[in-house]
Design an enzyme around this catalytic site. Structure first.
Site, PDB file in Angstrom:
ATOM      1  N   CYS A 141       6.842 -14.807  10.842  1.00 16.26           N
ATOM      2  CA  CYS A 141       7.602 -15.292   9.438  1.00 16.26           C
ATOM      3  C   CYS A 141       6.733 -15.122   8.252  1.00 16.26           C
ATOM      4  CB  CYS A 141       8.194 -16.793   9.524  1.00 16.26           C
ATOM      5  SG  CYS A 141       9.328 -17.132   8.107  1.00 16.26           S
ATOM      6  N   ASP A 189      19.717 -13.070  11.081  1.00 21.66           N
ATOM      7  CA  ASP A 189      18.316 -13.436  10.352  1.00 21.66           C
ATOM      8  C   ASP A 189      18.742 -13.207   8.919  1.00 21.66           C
ATOM      9  OD1 ASP A 189      16.058 -13.758   9.208  1.00 21.66           O
ATOM     10  OD2 ASP A 189      15.007 -12.751  11.000  1.00 21.66           O
ATOM     11  N   HIS A 221      16.474 -16.389  13.297  1.00 24.48           N
ATOM     12  CA  HIS A 221      15.205 -16.315  12.361  1.00 24.48           C
ATOM     13  C   HIS A 221      14.373 -17.602  12.880  1.00 24.48           C
ATOM     14  CE1 HIS A 221      12.257 -15.296   9.449  1.00 24.48           C
ATOM     15  NE2 HIS A 221      12.074 -16.707   9.175  1.00 24.48           N
TER      16      HIS A 221
END
Length: 254
Positions: A141, A189, A221
């Site tokens: 991330c 996502d 995600h």
């Protein structure tokens, strides 16, 4: 931009069970988590650049330990000077204000002018004190941006990169990288949606460097770090995203 800015999904998920076996120490003015492989070799290193929950998150530490179990010396720094976002933080919280440093007492921002020196210090320490000859970097991330920014084997930085569900990556950052990159992407996502993934694919194709993008169905995600292990599809995706990284480094850190 090759991926969107972070959002609420960047700090939501499930805490995993397990006992971390690495060590916490200090490098300069920030903490690092380190873990040696069984043979104590530091020839090949992995720098883990975490999501916004940080280096003390048990999920991240267990992943670090897994890389060590596969023969790598692992370093994972505190990118946030003691100001990570707690898992599933409740209430009225603005992640973009957090990135600007508005929530912490010292008003330290979590942007490249602050984060880049942390990455550089770790890379220097790995090359000098620990004698790493090859360094791969893993970015989850938030960390994906910094894998890409420092993916420069020509400058003695990161030799090979891997990122899962990256956020906040600028197109120009991607175009400026100089080494091989693998990406693990989630089917659902909002931060790295289909159009951004396709944009990224085109940039990588144009660069002419080795790349790989794996798309995992049935996950969202954060699946590679914070996925629910009770969700069979998610567990499969998480485990295979990790194997993707290990195989990538076996190929590109020779």
């Amino acid at each position: 931009m090759a991926s969107n800015p972070p959002g609420k999904c960047c700090y939501q998920g499930v805490k995993h069970e397990g006992n971390a076996t690495g060590e916490i120490s200090t490098l300069g003015d920030f903490e690092i988590y380190t873990k040696y492989p069984e043979n104590k070799s530091t020839e090949k290193g992995i720098l883990i650049i975490t999501d916004v929950i940080g280096h003390r998150f048990i999920n991240a530490q267990l992943i670090a330990d897994q890389f060590a179990a596969n023969g790598y010396f692992v370093v994972m720094p505190d990118l946030f000077h003691g100001d990570p976002i707690p898992l599933n933080r409740p209430g009225d919280f603005d992640i973009m204000k957090w990135i600007q440093g508005e929530y912490n007492e010292k008003k330290i921002a979590h942007l490249p002018p602050v984060v880049d020196p942390i990455i550089d210090s770790c890379l220097v320490e790995m090359r000098t004190k620990y004698g790493c000859k090859k360094i791969g970097a893993v970015g989850y991330c938030f960390g994906g941006k910094y894998v890409i920014r420092h993916l420069r084997p020509d400058a003695g930085k990161i030799d090979a990169g891997y990122t899962a569900h990256p956020s906040f990556v600028e197109g120009d950052e991607l175009r400026d990288m100089k080494g091989p990159l693998a990406i693990a992407a989630a089917e659902t996502d909002a931060i790295f949606p289909t159009e951004k993934r396709h944009e990224t694919e085109q940039i990588l194709k144009d660069l002419g460097l080795p790349y790989q993008i794996n798309l995992y169905s049935g996950v969202e995600h954060g699946f590679a770090v914070r996925g629910d292990p009770e969700y069979r599809v998610g567990l499969y995706a998480k485990e295979n995203a990790f194997l993707q990284a290990v195989q990538w480094f076996e190929e590109h850190l020779k």
